[in-house]
Scaffold this motif. Structure first.
Motif, mmCIF file in Angstrom:
data_model
loop_
_atom_site.group_PDB
_atom_site.id
_atom_site.type_symbol
_atom_site.label_atom_id
_atom_site.label_comp_id
_atom_site.label_asym_id
_atom_site.label_seq_id
_atom_site.Cartn_x
_atom_site.Cartn_y
_atom_site.Cartn_z
ATOM 1 N N LEU A 16 87.900 -36.645 -7.158
ATOM 2 C CA LEU A 16 87.359 -35.313 -6.871
ATOM 3 C C LEU A 16 85.863 -35.376 -6.586
ATOM 4 O O LEU A 16 85.308 -34.471 -5.960
ATOM 5 C CB LEU A 16 87.637 -34.366 -8.044
ATOM 6 N N GLY A 17 85.209 -36.447 -7.045
ATOM 7 C CA GLY A 17 83.789 -36.622 -6.750
ATOM 8 C C GLY A 17 83.507 -36.732 -5.270
ATOM 9 O O GLY A 17 82.382 -36.468 -4.823
ATOM 10 N N LEU A 18 84.523 -37.106 -4.475
ATOM 11 C CA LEU A 18 84.344 -37.209 -3.026
ATOM 12 C C LEU A 18 84.083 -35.861 -2.375
ATOM 13 O O LEU A 18 83.570 -35.798 -1.260
ATOM 14 C CB LEU A 18 85.584 -37.855 -2.389
ATOM 15 N N TYR A 19 84.464 -34.794 -3.047
ATOM 16 C CA TYR A 19 84.193 -33.456 -2.511
ATOM 17 C C TYR A 19 82.743 -33.033 -2.753
ATOM 18 O O TYR A 19 82.284 -32.041 -2.181
ATOM 19 C CB TYR A 19 85.133 -32.419 -3.143
ATOM 20 N N ILE A 20 82.051 -33.769 -3.607
ATOM 21 C CA ILE A 20 80.673 -33.403 -3.980
ATOM 22 C C ILE A 20 79.676 -34.430 -3.460
ATOM 23 O O ILE A 20 78.644 -34.077 -2.885
ATOM 24 C CB ILE A 20 80.551 -33.301 -5.514
ATOM 25 N N PHE A 21 79.989 -35.701 -3.647
ATOM 26 C CA PHE A 21 79.039 -36.776 -3.332
ATOM 27 C C PHE A 21 79.430 -37.490 -2.036
ATOM 28 O O PHE A 21 80.603 -37.530 -1.676
ATOM 29 C CB PHE A 21 78.992 -37.785 -4.482
ATOM 30 N N PRO A 22 78.442 -38.067 -1.345
ATOM 31 C CA PRO A 22 78.753 -38.816 -0.114
ATOM 32 C C PRO A 22 79.561 -40.065 -0.405
ATOM 33 O O PRO A 22 79.433 -40.684 -1.459
ATOM 34 C CB PRO A 22 77.374 -39.154 0.457
ATOM 35 N N LEU A 23 80.393 -40.424 0.570
ATOM 36 C CA LEU A 23 81.198 -41.636 0.477
ATOM 37 C C LEU A 23 80.384 -42.864 0.863
ATOM 38 O O LEU A 23 80.502 -43.920 0.246
ATOM 39 C CB LEU A 23 82.408 -41.498 1.406
ATOM 40 N N TRP A 24 79.556 -42.716 1.885
ATOM 41 C CA TRP A 24 78.815 -43.853 2.441
ATOM 42 C C TRP A 24 77.408 -43.402 2.813
ATOM 43 O O TRP A 24 77.158 -42.204 2.980
ATOM 44 C CB TRP A 24 79.524 -44.390 3.686
ATOM 45 N N ASN A 25 76.497 -44.353 2.937
ATOM 46 C CA ASN A 25 75.121 -44.030 3.304
ATOM 47 C C ASN A 25 74.588 -45.065 4.285
ATOM 48 O O ASN A 25 74.801 -46.263 4.104
ATOM 49 C CB ASN A 25 74.226 -43.992 2.055
ATOM 50 N N ILE A 26 73.917 -44.588 5.335
ATOM 51 C CA ILE A 26 73.271 -45.467 6.307
ATOM 52 C C ILE A 26 71.786 -45.118 6.350
ATOM 53 O O ILE A 26 71.428 -43.945 6.521
ATOM 54 C CB ILE A 26 73.902 -45.316 7.705
ATOM 55 N N MET A 27 70.938 -46.125 6.189
ATOM 56 C CA MET A 27 69.488 -45.927 6.202
ATOM 57 C C MET A 27 68.888 -46.664 7.387
ATOM 58 O O MET A 27 69.273 -47.786 7.696
ATOM 59 C CB MET A 27 68.866 -46.453 4.906
ATOM 60 N N LEU A 28 67.937 -46.004 8.057
ATOM 61 C CA LEU A 28 67.215 -46.614 9.175
ATOM 62 C C LEU A 28 65.728 -46.600 8.851
ATOM 63 O O LEU A 28 65.121 -45.537 8.718
ATOM 64 C CB LEU A 28 67.461 -45.838 10.476
ATOM 65 N N GLY A 29 65.147 -47.773 8.727
ATOM 66 C CA GLY A 29 63.727 -47.884 8.423
ATOM 67 C C GLY A 29 62.982 -48.570 9.550
ATOM 68 O O GLY A 29 63.490 -49.497 10.179
#
Length: 203
Positions: A16-29
């Motif tokens: 159920l945490g998937l409805y609140i928190f992101p599944l994946w993250n991509i960062m561009l620096g």
């Protein structure tokens, strides 16, 4: 069997945490961005880590011919994934309750884990396929047309997992909170399967 069943009830609830928190993250620096651009991938859409991140990413992509980031209505996955997760949570909890009352055995626990693992792998395959299209299907009329040393057109597929250098950008792709909660939940159901199996052997 009751301890195993309780784990089987609790495990799927972590999803159920998937409805609140992101599944994946991509960062561009990059040097021109003291604060890196971030993209959070949820099961129901994309969100920038900061207010203008998506706008800035789309602006950069325009120059090299990449597509704009998809909106919810642009990808069937954003409408389907929340439904699939909801069904799997409900099914897992139901199996756990039935196990508690000795209506089903540990094989059902293991079956849920295997099914969820298959769905997770299919989801990652689909995600990677989208990134391939996103990074390689470029506009031929783009402002900047860059090539590799061998003369082939440069592509910009973000990594599925890990870090890659793209021009002057460091791109990092990693699981986020939702993915880790899902992992914990699935490990609990695997533990439930093991405890149920041990209990059956004792009997």
């Amino acid at each position: 069997m009751k301890k195993a069943s309780i784990l089987m009830i609790v495990g799927p609830l972590f999803l159920l945490g998937l409805y609140i928190f992101p599944l994946w993250n991509i960062m561009l620096g990059a040097p021109q961005y003291p604060d890196p651009l971030g993209l959070n991938i949820h099961i129901n859409g994309l969100q920038g880590m900061n207010e203008f991140d998506i706008q800035n990413i789309d602006g950069l992509n325009h120059y090299i011919g990449m597509q704009t980031l998809p909106k919810v209505e642009d990808m069937w996955e954003f409408g389907t994934f929340p439904t699939i997760i909801g069904i799997m949570v409900a099914l897992g909890v139901l199996i756990g309750i039935l196990g508690y009352f000795n209506k089903v055995g540990y094989k059902w626990f293991l079956g849920w884990f295997i099914l969820m693992s298959i769905l997770g792998l299919l989801g990652m395959y689909d995600f990677n396929a989208w990134m391939i299209d996103y990074g390689t299907n470029l506009d031929p009329n783009a402002i900047m047309k860059l090539t590799n040393p061998d003369g082939t057109p440069m592509t910009y597929k973000p990594p599925l997992l890990g870090h890659v250098k793209m021009l002057n950008f460091d791109v990092t792709s990693m699981p986020s909170i939702g993915a880790w909660l899902m992992f914990v939940g699935m490990m609990l159901t695997l533990a439930a399967s093991y405890l149920g199996w041990k209990n059956t052997k004792k009997q």
